[in-house]
Scaffold this active site. Structure first.
Site, short mmCIF file in Angstrom:
data_model
loop_
_atom_site.label_atom_id
_atom_site.label_comp_id
_atom_site.label_asym_id
_atom_site.label_seq_id
_atom_site.Cartn_x
_atom_site.Cartn_y
_atom_site.Cartn_z
N ASN A 1 -10.12 -0.03 -1.48
CA ASN A 1 -8.67 -0.09 -1.25
C ASN A 1 -8.01 -0.70 -2.48
O ASN A 1 -8.13 -1.89 -2.73
CB ASN A 1 -8.38 -0.93 0.00
CG ASN A 1 -6.90 -1.01 0.34
OD1 ASN A 1 -6.03 -0.69 -0.48
ND2 ASN A 1 -6.60 -1.46 1.54
N HIS B 1 -3.06 6.96 1.89
CA HIS B 1 -3.49 5.67 1.34
C HIS B 1 -4.96 5.47 1.62
O HIS B 1 -5.43 5.63 2.75
CB HIS B 1 -2.67 4.54 1.94
CG HIS B 1 -3.24 3.19 1.66
ND1 HIS B 1 -3.61 2.78 0.40
CD2 HIS B 1 -3.53 2.15 2.50
CE1 HIS B 1 -4.10 1.56 0.46
NE2 HIS B 1 -4.07 1.15 1.72
N CYS C 1 0.81 -1.23 0.00
CA CYS C 1 0.00 0.00 0.00
C CYS C 1 0.84 1.28 0.00
O CYS C 1 0.35 2.34 -0.38
CB CYS C 1 -0.94 0.01 1.20
SG CYS C 1 -1.97 -1.48 1.31
#
Length: 320
Positions: A276, A246, A113
């Site tokens: 995500n 993020h 990530c």
């Protein structure tokens, strides 16, 4: 002294949209359960005929077009991804081939990530060291390839996509405060002892995480680290025009932005419509802010990635 700047950005998402209502027909969940816990309402899902390098190439082509550059002008391609199926050719080489590049250096970066901000720092360092003059930096992931669709704690989180930036050398001395998009010093690190908290492991590989451990770590440790990234750029958080964290969970993003003290900043909330997307999440969200006109050329923007490996990396950039 040579510095680097972001010339242009671009993003790409697959056409198929999976809603919370769709997921409720697949696993024991509901729109209320998902939105109350992570803030996600929709996510884009790539098909079996849409590999990661195709997503990456689409985003890269848009960034190149926005920069007014041809693929032949790129001398280094960096792709941040953790969902490459094959070990070789790597994703960067596949993207270069798709775009018809004649011979750039090609490198994949797997920091999950936090991959894009690591890759952006690597591009900045390469330019400053004289190893490259024009770099294509891409974050691309197809998280649905590594998802257990029977696990309601993880399958509701993920989406697919890609974002890209064209990075070029610049002279910060002559450019001065009007430099279109300087890249500030990176603040990066990890917590190796907590690497188990976010995993993509096994055969076939599957995404899993210890959600509460990640939430506690992000809530308590990341505000301090993000402020340090601002300090390295010589800015106070209140000076930021935008914050792009993020896009993991809206319940992490909003409190983190508040604790950072970015009181005047636009806060990217693309997670609500994209889910995500791992290494793609920061360039995706940043590109959308630029496209929507939410930030202006020269605005200082904090990009900050965190997650897998319990790694983090952030830097302040000037908006292209």
């Amino acid at each position: 002294m040579i510095g680097s700047r972001i010339v242009a950005v671009g993003h790409y998402q697959p056409a198929r949209v999976l809603t919370n209502e769709d997921l409720a027909g697949m696993v024991d969940t509901s729109d209320e359960w998902i939105t109350s816990r992570v803030g996600i309402r929709t996510r884009h899902i790539a098909g079996p005929d849409e590999p990661v390098d195709e997503l990456a190439a689409h985003a890269a082509a848009k960034a190149l077009a926005a920069a007014g550059r041809t693929p032949a002008e790129i001398d280094l391609v960096l792709v941040a991804t953790s969902t490459a199926i094959d070990r070789s050719p790597n994703m960067a080489a596949r993207v270069a081939a798709r775009l018809g590049m004649p011979g750039p250096a090609v490198m994949d970066i797997n920091v999950v990530c936090a991959g894009f901000t690591h890759a952006l720092a690597t591009a900045d360092h390469a330019v400053r060291a004289g190893g490259a003059s024009r770099v294509l930096v891409i974050g691309a992931d197809k998280m649905t390839d590594v998802t257990d669709w029977t696990d309601r704690t993880t399958c509701v989180l993920v989406g697919d996509g890609a974002g890209a930036a064209v990075v070029e050398a610049c002279d910060p001395v002559t450019a001065g405060d009007d430099a279109p998009a300087g890249i500030g010093p990176v603040l990066w690190g990890s917590v190796p002892g907590m690497g188990h908290a976010v995993r993509i492991e096994g055969t076939p590989p599957r995404f899993a995480q210890e959600g509460q451990s990640v939430y506690r770590w992000a809530a308590t440790q990341l505000p301090v680290v993000a402020r340090q990234a601002c300090e390295k750029a010589g800015l106070a958080p209140a000076d930021l025009a935008a914050v792009v964290l993020h896009q993991a969970n809206l319940r992490i993003i909003e409190p983190l932005a508040r604790r950072l003290g970015a009181v005047n900043a636009v806060v990217a909330r693309d997670v609500t419509e994209s889910g995500n997307t791992s290494a793609a999440s920061i360039p995706l969200a940043f590109s959308k802010l630029v496209e929507q006109g939410a930030v202006s050329t020269g605005d200082p923007v904090l990009l900050f990635g965190f997650g897998g490996n319990l790694s983090y990396a952030g830097q302040v950039v000037r908006c292209p």
